[in-house]
Design a protein around this motif. Structure first.
Motif, PDB file in Angstrom:
ATOM      1  N   LEU A 182      36.560 -31.718 -32.789  1.00  0.00           N
ATOM      2  CA  LEU A 182      35.225 -31.109 -32.862  1.00  0.00           C
ATOM      3  C   LEU A 182      34.528 -31.143 -31.510  1.00  0.00           C
ATOM      4  CD1 LEU A 182      33.884 -32.429 -36.301  1.00  0.00           C
ATOM      5  CD2 LEU A 182      35.094 -30.300 -35.806  1.00  0.00           C
ATOM      6  N   LEU A 183      34.726 -32.197 -30.757  1.00  0.00           N
ATOM      7  CA  LEU A 183      34.146 -32.263 -29.418  1.00  0.00           C
ATOM      8  C   LEU A 183      34.746 -31.191 -28.518  1.00  0.00           C
ATOM      9  CD1 LEU A 183      34.016 -36.132 -28.849  1.00  0.00           C
ATOM     10  CD2 LEU A 183      32.093 -34.602 -29.300  1.00  0.00           C
ATOM     11  N   ALA A 184      36.048 -30.973 -28.633  1.00  0.00           N
ATOM     12  CA  ALA A 184      36.702 -29.935 -27.838  1.00  0.00           C
ATOM     13  C   ALA A 184      36.222 -28.546 -28.260  1.00  0.00           C
ATOM     14  CB  ALA A 184      38.222 -30.046 -27.982  1.00  0.00           C
ATOM     15  N   MET A 185      36.039 -28.336 -29.557  1.00  0.00           N
ATOM     16  CA  MET A 185      35.546 -27.055 -30.036  1.00  0.00           C
ATOM     17  C   MET A 185      34.107 -26.815 -29.577  1.00  0.00           C
ATOM     18  SD  MET A 185      37.146 -26.507 -33.854  1.00  0.00           S
ATOM     19  CE  MET A 185      36.690 -24.759 -33.790  1.00  0.00           C
ATOM     20  N   ARG A 186      33.340 -27.881 -29.437  1.00  0.00           N
ATOM     21  CA  ARG A 186      31.976 -27.734 -28.943  1.00  0.00           C
ATOM     22  C   ARG A 186      31.970 -27.169 -27.524  1.00  0.00           C
ATOM     23  NH1 ARG A 186      27.366 -26.063 -28.299  1.00  0.00           N
ATOM     24  NH2 ARG A 186      25.617 -27.422 -27.834  1.00  0.00           N
TER      25      ARG A 186
ATOM     26  N   GLY B 172      42.758 -24.484 -25.935  1.00  0.00           N
ATOM     27  CA  GLY B 172      43.429 -24.240 -27.207  1.00  0.00           C
ATOM     28  C   GLY B 172      42.523 -24.138 -28.408  1.00  0.00           C
ATOM     29  N   TRP B 173      41.211 -24.259 -28.208  1.00  0.00           N
ATOM     30  CA  TRP B 173      40.278 -24.195 -29.325  1.00  0.00           C
ATOM     31  C   TRP B 173      39.366 -22.981 -29.182  1.00  0.00           C
ATOM     32  CZ3 TRP B 173      41.302 -27.091 -33.339  1.00  0.00           C
ATOM     33  CH2 TRP B 173      41.974 -28.299 -33.159  1.00  0.00           C
ATOM     34  N   VAL B 174      38.942 -22.429 -30.333  1.00  0.00           N
ATOM     35  CA  VAL B 174      38.178 -21.179 -30.354  1.00  0.00           C
ATOM     36  C   VAL B 174      36.724 -21.430 -30.750  1.00  0.00           C
ATOM     37  CG1 VAL B 174      37.946 -18.923 -31.490  1.00  0.00           C
ATOM     38  CG2 VAL B 174      40.218 -19.798 -30.895  1.00  0.00           C
ATOM     39  N   GLY B 175      35.818 -20.681 -30.109  1.00  0.00           N
ATOM     40  CA  GLY B 175      34.432 -20.586 -30.539  1.00  0.00           C
ATOM     41  C   GLY B 175      34.118 -19.128 -30.820  1.00  0.00           C
TER      42      GLY B 175
ATOM     43  N   ASP C 170      27.583 -36.192 -41.372  1.00  0.00           N
ATOM     44  CA  ASP C 170      26.196 -36.279 -40.931  1.00  0.00           C
ATOM     45  C   ASP C 170      25.434 -34.968 -41.087  1.00  0.00           C
ATOM     46  OD1 ASP C 170      26.516 -38.964 -40.110  1.00  0.00           O
ATOM     47  OD2 ASP C 170      27.380 -38.309 -38.205  1.00  0.00           O
ATOM     48  N   GLY C 171      26.082 -33.964 -41.713  1.00  0.00           N
ATOM     49  CA  GLY C 171      25.451 -32.667 -41.886  1.00  0.00           C
ATOM     50  C   GLY C 171      26.117 -31.604 -41.040  1.00  0.00           C
ATOM     51  N   PRO C 172      25.710 -30.356 -41.204  1.00  0.00           N
ATOM     52  CA  PRO C 172      26.335 -29.280 -40.430  1.00  0.00           C
ATOM     53  C   PRO C 172      26.032 -29.427 -38.941  1.00  0.00           C
ATOM     54  CG  PRO C 172      24.426 -28.474 -41.652  1.00  0.00           C
ATOM     55  CD  PRO C 172      24.675 -29.871 -42.117  1.00  0.00           C
ATOM     56  N   ARG C 173      27.047 -29.131 -38.116  1.00  0.00           N
ATOM     57  CA  ARG C 173      26.904 -29.226 -36.666  1.00  0.00           C
ATOM     58  C   ARG C 173      27.223 -27.872 -36.059  1.00  0.00           C
ATOM     59  NH1 ARG C 173      30.848 -33.403 -33.944  1.00  0.00           N
ATOM     60  NH2 ARG C 173      29.851 -34.716 -35.534  1.00  0.00           N
ATOM     61  N   ILE C 174      26.244 -27.248 -35.413  1.00  0.00           N
ATOM     62  CA  ILE C 174      26.445 -25.940 -34.796  1.00  0.00           C
ATOM     63  C   ILE C 174      27.197 -26.140 -33.477  1.00  0.00           C
ATOM     64  CG2 ILE C 174      25.338 -23.881 -33.859  1.00  0.00           C
ATOM     65  CD1 ILE C 174      22.964 -24.465 -35.712  1.00  0.00           C
ATOM     66  N   LEU C 175      28.360 -25.496 -33.364  1.00  0.00           N
ATOM     67  CA  LEU C 175      29.201 -25.670 -32.183  1.00  0.00           C
ATOM     68  C   LEU C 175      28.983 -24.604 -31.137  1.00  0.00           C
ATOM     69  CD1 LEU C 175      32.577 -26.667 -33.899  1.00  0.00           C
ATOM     70  CD2 LEU C 175      30.710 -28.155 -33.113  1.00  0.00           C
ATOM     71  N   THR C 176      28.251 -23.540 -31.466  1.00  0.00           N
ATOM     72  CA  THR C 176      28.088 -22.426 -30.542  1.00  0.00           C
ATOM     73  C   THR C 176      26.631 -22.253 -30.100  1.00  0.00           C
ATOM     74  OG1 THR C 176      28.151 -21.034 -32.540  1.00  0.00           O
ATOM     75  CG2 THR C 176      30.106 -21.049 -31.152  1.00  0.00           C
ATOM     76  N   ALA C 177      25.838 -23.307 -30.201  1.00  0.00           N
ATOM     77  CA  ALA C 177      24.486 -23.272 -29.660  1.00  0.00           C
ATOM     78  C   ALA C 177      24.533 -23.639 -28.185  1.00  0.00           C
ATOM     79  CB  ALA C 177      23.592 -24.248 -30.414  1.00  0.00           C
ATOM     80  N   LEU C 178      23.521 -23.228 -27.426  1.00  0.00           N
ATOM     81  CA  LEU C 178      23.447 -23.600 -26.018  1.00  0.00           C
ATOM     82  C   LEU C 178      23.240 -25.108 -25.884  1.00  0.00           C
ATOM     83  CD1 LEU C 178      21.316 -20.744 -24.444  1.00  0.00           C
ATOM     84  CD2 LEU C 178      23.665 -21.356 -23.858  1.00  0.00           C
TER      85      LEU C 178
END
Length: 255
Positions: A10-14, A107-110, A247-255
């Motif tokens: 998840l950190l890499a996808m962020r 290797g990860w997509v946003g 911990d709830g939804p985490r937006i990965l594509t926010a600034l």
């Protein structure tokens, strides 16, 4: 198949998501009357290149597409709902533009999308765009461990229908991970309490698409990609890549 990501994943996808956010911000800043769609694609390419990221859009060719997609960003203007192909068309004052962009990093997509008016906005377009983002926020709020895909779909659809807008048949969100489109499908309308349970480590793209005229039908233009409203009314599209966490939804594509 639905892949469950680790916290490290998840950190890499962020990081991939940050690149997408910067590309969309750059497109929005550049968009102005007289600027061509091809120029905006060039702006997005520069952001991806500077980050050392690739594009999941460029060269993408699903089974239904007559040709590979030729750009790194989908740019859909006015009655185009999604998948608009950037070309030499210049933007005009008052155009409603939806920009959808992806990035591949390590290797990860946003994947994310925004809609906005170029120049002076019409009141009806502002309401349409605001509702698209309200539907996105509702879908994200419902994306919690213990809920189901149907809860996300219902939250999105309720906002869209209450405002009197159409929801394009056959289009919705999807899982995201090593590739741009993974399981599960995330419809923009559905029944609460139904569908796949949401677990920590799932990542989904939540992407409401709204048709201003209130109908759900659409057609594909001659380029084989651009999806347009049947009635010629305008459309809006909003999207974020979202991780389901304890911990709830985490937006990965926010600034």
């Amino acid at each position: 198949m639905v892949e469950i990501k680790t916290n490290e994943d998840l950190l890499a996808m962020r990081e991939a998501g940050r690149v997408v956010a910067r590309a969309l911000e750059a497109v929005r800043e550049k968009a102005a009357p007289g600027v061509t769609l091809a120029e905006l694609d060039g702006v997005a390419r520069e952001v991806l290149a500077a980050a050392g990221a690739g594009s999941p859009f460029l060269g993408y060719r699903p089974g239904w597409a007559p040709v590979p997609f030729p750009a790194v960003v989908c740019l859909s203007v006015n009655d185009a709902i999604v998948h608009g192909v950037p070309d030499g068309t210049p933007l005009a004052d008052g155009d409603l533009l939806s920009a959808d962009c992806g990035a591949v990093l390590d290797g990860w997509v946003g994947d994310a999308a925004v809609s906005f008016t170029v120049g002076r906005a019409r009141a009806e377009d502002t309401r349409l765009v605001d509702t698209a983002f309200e539907a996105l926020e509702a879908g994200i709020a419902a994306a919690r461990v213990g809920k189901r895909i149907g809860d996300v779909a219902h939250a999105i659809g309720r906002v869209c229908r209450k405002a009197g807008y159409g929801i394009p048949d056959g289009f919705g969100g999807h899982g995201v991970g090593r590739t741009m489109h993974e399981g599960p499908d995330v419809p923009n309308e559905g029944r609460p309490g139904r569908g796949m349970p949401l677990r920590h480590g799932m990542v989904i793209a939540i992407e409401p698409m709204l048709i201003g005229g209130g109908g759900d039908h659409h057609y594909t233009a001659r380029d084989g990609w651009t999806v347009r409203t049947i009635d010629g009314s305008r459309a809006a599209h909003a999207e974020h890549t979202v991780a389901i966490t304890d911990d709830g939804p985490r937006i990965l594509t926010a600034l």
